[in-house]
Scaffold this motif. Structure first.
Motif, PDB file in Angstrom:
ATOM      1  N   SER A  29       8.107  -1.417   3.014  1.00  0.00           N
ATOM      2  CA  SER A  29       6.725  -1.306   2.521  1.00  0.00           C
ATOM      3  C   SER A  29       6.614  -0.061   1.661  1.00  0.00           C
ATOM      4  O   SER A  29       7.521   0.774   1.631  1.00  0.00           O
ATOM      5  CB  SER A  29       5.740  -1.198   3.695  1.00  0.00           C
ATOM      6  N   GLY A  30       5.482   0.061   0.969  1.00  0.00           N
ATOM      7  CA  GLY A  30       5.181   1.326   0.329  1.00  0.00           C
ATOM      8  C   GLY A  30       5.024   2.378   1.415  1.00  0.00           C
ATOM      9  O   GLY A  30       4.878   2.041   2.603  1.00  0.00           O
ATOM     10  N   GLU A  31       5.030   3.642   1.010  1.00  0.00           N
ATOM     11  CA  GLU A  31       4.906   4.701   2.029  1.00  0.00           C
ATOM     12  C   GLU A  31       3.421   4.858   2.368  1.00  0.00           C
ATOM     13  O   GLU A  31       2.633   5.251   1.505  1.00  0.00           O
ATOM     14  CB  GLU A  31       5.489   6.004   1.478  1.00  0.00           C
ATOM     15  N   ASN A  32       3.063   4.504   3.581  1.00  0.00           N
ATOM     16  CA  ASN A  32       1.648   4.611   3.975  1.00  0.00           C
ATOM     17  C   ASN A  32       1.567   4.966   5.454  1.00  0.00           C
ATOM     18  O   ASN A  32       2.575   4.978   6.157  1.00  0.00           O
ATOM     19  CB  ASN A  32       0.902   3.299   3.664  1.00  0.00           C
ATOM     20  N   VAL A  72       0.867  -1.194   0.000  1.00  0.00           N
ATOM     21  CA  VAL A  72       0.000   0.000   0.000  1.00  0.00           C
ATOM     22  C   VAL A  72       0.897   1.236   0.000  1.00  0.00           C
ATOM     23  O   VAL A  72       1.796   1.353   0.847  1.00  0.00           O
ATOM     24  CB  VAL A  72      -0.911   0.020   1.259  1.00  0.00           C
ATOM     25  N   CYS A  73       0.664   2.146  -0.950  1.00  0.00           N
ATOM     26  CA  CYS A  73       1.500   3.349  -1.019  1.00  0.00           C
ATOM     27  C   CYS A  73       0.660   4.574  -1.361  1.00  0.00           C
ATOM     28  O   CYS A  73      -0.206   4.515  -2.228  1.00  0.00           O
ATOM     29  CB  CYS A  73       2.620   3.181  -2.044  1.00  0.00           C
ATOM     30  N   ARG A  74       0.969   5.669  -0.658  1.00  0.00           N
ATOM     31  CA  ARG A  74       0.211   6.896  -0.904  1.00  0.00           C
ATOM     32  C   ARG A  74       0.853   7.721  -2.024  1.00  0.00           C
ATOM     33  O   ARG A  74       0.297   8.708  -2.469  1.00  0.00           O
ATOM     34  CB  ARG A  74       0.140   7.736   0.375  1.00  0.00           C
ATOM     35  N   ASN A  75       2.046   7.331  -2.455  1.00  0.00           N
ATOM     36  CA  ASN A  75       2.756   8.101  -3.486  1.00  0.00           C
ATOM     37  C   ASN A  75       2.483   7.530  -4.870  1.00  0.00           C
ATOM     38  O   ASN A  75       1.984   6.412  -5.011  1.00  0.00           O
ATOM     39  CB  ASN A  75       4.252   8.119  -3.203  1.00  0.00           C
ATOM     40  N   ASP A  76       2.884   8.307  -5.867  1.00  0.00           N
ATOM     41  CA  ASP A  76       2.552   7.913  -7.237  1.00  0.00           C
ATOM     42  C   ASP A  76       3.774   8.011  -8.157  1.00  0.00           C
ATOM     43  O   ASP A  76       3.676   8.526  -9.275  1.00  0.00           O
ATOM     44  CB  ASP A  76       1.423   8.840  -7.745  1.00  0.00           C
ATOM     45  N   CYS A  77       4.903   7.510  -7.684  1.00  0.00           N
ATOM     46  CA  CYS A  77       6.148   7.604  -8.462  1.00  0.00           C
ATOM     47  C   CYS A  77       5.942   6.943  -9.823  1.00  0.00           C
ATOM     48  O   CYS A  77       5.453   5.805  -9.896  1.00  0.00           O
ATOM     49  CB  CYS A  77       7.291   6.921  -7.717  1.00  0.00           C
ATOM     50  N   LYS A  78       6.348   7.658 -10.856  1.00  0.00           N
ATOM     51  CA  LYS A  78       5.992   7.222 -12.210  1.00  0.00           C
ATOM     52  C   LYS A  78       6.664   5.924 -12.642  1.00  0.00           C
ATOM     53  O   LYS A  78       6.241   5.300 -13.600  1.00  0.00           O
ATOM     54  CB  LYS A  78       6.334   8.333 -13.202  1.00  0.00           C
ATOM     55  N   TYR A  79       7.736   5.536 -11.957  1.00  0.00           N
ATOM     56  CA  TYR A  79       8.474   4.328 -12.359  1.00  0.00           C
ATOM     57  C   TYR A  79       8.041   3.083 -11.583  1.00  0.00           C
ATOM     58  O   TYR A  79       8.543   1.997 -11.818  1.00  0.00           O
ATOM     59  CB  TYR A  79       9.989   4.547 -12.157  1.00  0.00           C
ATOM     60  N   CYS A  80       7.107   3.235 -10.666  1.00  0.00           N
ATOM     61  CA  CYS A  80       6.865   2.162  -9.694  1.00  0.00           C
ATOM     62  C   CYS A  80       5.563   1.389  -9.950  1.00  0.00           C
ATOM     63  O   CYS A  80       4.496   1.980 -10.118  1.00  0.00           O
ATOM     64  CB  CYS A  80       6.833   2.769  -8.299  1.00  0.00           C
ATOM     65  N   GLY A  81       5.676   0.067  -9.921  1.00  0.00           N
ATOM     66  CA  GLY A  81       4.535  -0.805 -10.201  1.00  0.00           C
ATOM     67  C   GLY A  81       3.508  -0.874  -9.086  1.00  0.00           C
ATOM     68  O   GLY A  81       2.407  -1.409  -9.285  1.00  0.00           O
ATOM     69  N   ILE A  82       3.850  -0.367  -7.887  1.00  0.00           N
ATOM     70  CA  ILE A  82       2.845  -0.382  -6.804  1.00  0.00           C
ATOM     71  C   ILE A  82       2.433   1.040  -6.436  1.00  0.00           C
ATOM     72  O   ILE A  82       1.948   1.288  -5.335  1.00  0.00           O
ATOM     73  CB  ILE A  82       3.321  -1.179  -5.564  1.00  0.00           C
ATOM     74  N   ARG A  83       2.669   1.976  -7.367  1.00  0.00           N
ATOM     75  CA  ARG A  83       2.277   3.370  -7.133  1.00  0.00           C
ATOM     76  C   ARG A  83       0.784   3.447  -6.818  1.00  0.00           C
ATOM     77  O   ARG A  83       0.011   2.540  -7.176  1.00  0.00           O
ATOM     78  CB  ARG A  83       2.634   4.232  -8.351  1.00  0.00           C
ATOM     79  N   ARG A  84       0.391   4.540  -6.186  1.00  0.00           N
ATOM     80  CA  ARG A  84      -1.000   4.696  -5.713  1.00  0.00           C
ATOM     81  C   ARG A  84      -2.023   4.380  -6.799  1.00  0.00           C
ATOM     82  O   ARG A  84      -3.019   3.697  -6.562  1.00  0.00           O
ATOM     83  CB  ARG A  84      -1.169   6.135  -5.221  1.00  0.00           C
TER      84      ARG A  84
HETATM   85  S1  SF4 Z   1       6.490   2.242  -3.172  1.00  0.00           S
HETATM   86 FE1  SF4 Z   1       8.138   3.741  -3.112  1.00  0.00          FE
HETATM   87  S2  SF4 Z   1       8.739   4.007  -5.252  1.00  0.00           S
HETATM   88 FE2  SF4 Z   1       6.701   3.025  -5.243  1.00  0.00          FE
HETATM   89  S3  SF4 Z   1       5.235   4.727  -5.393  1.00  0.00           S
HETATM   90 FE3  SF4 Z   1       5.536   4.261  -3.243  1.00  0.00          FE
HETATM   91  S4  SF4 Z   1       7.144   5.681  -2.569  1.00  0.00           S
HETATM   92 FE4  SF4 Z   1       7.205   5.608  -4.817  1.00  0.00          FE
END
Ligand code: SF4
Length: 358
Positions: A93-96, A48-60
């Motif tokens: 973990s993702g940032e949550n 679970v991640c609150r961020n939306d990094c464009k390179y990441c497969g688990i982005r929000r």
């Molecule tokens: S898991 Fe890390 S890299 Fe992926 S969207 Fe969240 S903060 Fe960004």
């Protein structure tokens, strides 16, 4: 080659002499970190991640099934890691915010029931939260800065590099062993950005560095961009080893994914001295898909460990399940005893960066 000018770093990144670069990085690794390759266990406890990094497969905004392991499951994984012979467990973990109040409990429980060193990798938090986790017993913290190009960082993550660096600084103030790192080959990244990254690694004197290639992930805005060049990644690792001397530098999962798991030994020969084994339960492991084809998606942790140990021994190195504390801390403590630290600080204040010369 104990110090390098930015122009020389640039030339090596462009491949002026890979053979020489890798040979020297290997020698520096051997001289400053010895023959040991430290084995760490990693538990990816929530995607679970609150961020939306464009390179990441688990982005929000990614369309993936989310999971969040319970406190009991996470602690059980740590026990499993210790049973397998690891001395360190990385909790990632993702940032949550789901775990904000649970992390102290998890860390405390692991520290009370095992001898493991605990590394957290859960993103940007407030100073007070970092303090709380540290007081609970967390030893180390990983927070990659990804790229030292602040515009690119903002474009790809929607966040501020300044804030990320502030977090890294706070972690250092709180006495964590701190790891940063970058992604090599990000769309829009220049060779000069990588020169800056490598210089920053040396200047900040990080205890650990994670360096991996960009791997485009389907379903993300960057899915159609070419992957980061593996040779460029190996050169970045080698240069980071030469300039930082004794930082712990893993053969990251990303670089092993691109090279093939049977070629991890090549990364050690370019300066890496750490490797992480995934002990996340398989039903969750496959959902922590930050990029495709990730190695150890399916292999069971015990057989992976046996294979990597064989590979390390085959390369004339020694697998180690010790905690593998920061070698920089040890060096500073020794210098302090010898009265050398003050001299180093004085030289730094005079503007001579002796860190690159030790
Ligand atoms: S898991 Fe890390 S890299 Fe992926 S969207 Fe969240 S903060 Fe960004």
């Amino acid at each position: 080659m104990e110090t390098l000018l930015p122009s020389e770093i640039r030339d090596y990144l462009l491949g002026v002499d890979d053979e020489e670069l890798f040979r020297i990085a290997d020698k520096v690794r051997e001289r400053y970190t010895g023959k040991k390759i430290y084995l760490r266990a990693i538990v990816e406890f929530s995607n679970v991640c609150r961020n939306d990094c464009k390179y990441c497969g688990i982005r929000r905004s990614a369309n993936v099934r989310r999971y969040a392991m319970s406190v009991e499951e996470i602690v059980k994984c740590a026990h499993y890691a210790e049973d397998l012979g690891y001395g360190t467990v990385v909790l990632q973990s993702g940032e949550n915010t789901l775990y904000d109040s649970k992390i102290p409990e998890i860390v405390r429980e692991i520290k009370e029931t095992t001898k493991l060193a605990v590394v957290l990798s859960v993103g940007e938090k407030s100073f007070e939260q970092y303090l709380e986790y540290r007081l609970a017993g967390a030893d180390r913290y990983l927070l990659k800065h990804e790229t030292s190009n602040s515009e690119l960082f903002y474009r790809l993550t929607g966040r501020s590099l300044e804030r990320r660096l502030e977090c890294l600084q706070n972690l250092m103030v709180l006495g964590y062993e701190v790891g940063s790192g970058n992604i090599v080959g990000l769309p829009g990244q220049s060779v000069d950005d990588l020169v800056k990254d490598v210089l920053m690694f040396a200047e900040w004197d990080f205890d650990m560095l994670g360096i991996g290639p960009f791997i485009p992930c389907p379903g993300t805005p960057l899915e159609r961009f070419p992957p980061g060049d593996v040779m460029l990644t190996l050169r970045t690792i080698a240069l980071s080893r030469i300039l930082t001397k004794n930082a712990h530098i893993p053969a990251t999962t990303a670089v092993r994914t691109v090279l093939g798991e049977d070629k991890a030994h090549l990364v050690f020969r370019c300066g890496a001295n750490v490797v992480m084994g995934n002990v996340t339960p398989e039903k969750y492991r496959r959902l922590y898909r930050i990029y495709p084809g990730k190695v150890c998606f399916f292999q069971d942790p015990e057989s992976w460990l046996n294979e990597i140990k064989e590979q390390i021994r085959g390369a004339g190195l020694k697998p180690s399940g010790e905690k593998g504390e920061s070698l920089k801390r040890k060096q500073k403590a020794t210098n302090l005893e010898k009265g050398l630290y003050r001299d180093t600080r004085e030289a730094e204040l005079k503007g001579q960066d002796t860190r690159q010369q030790t």
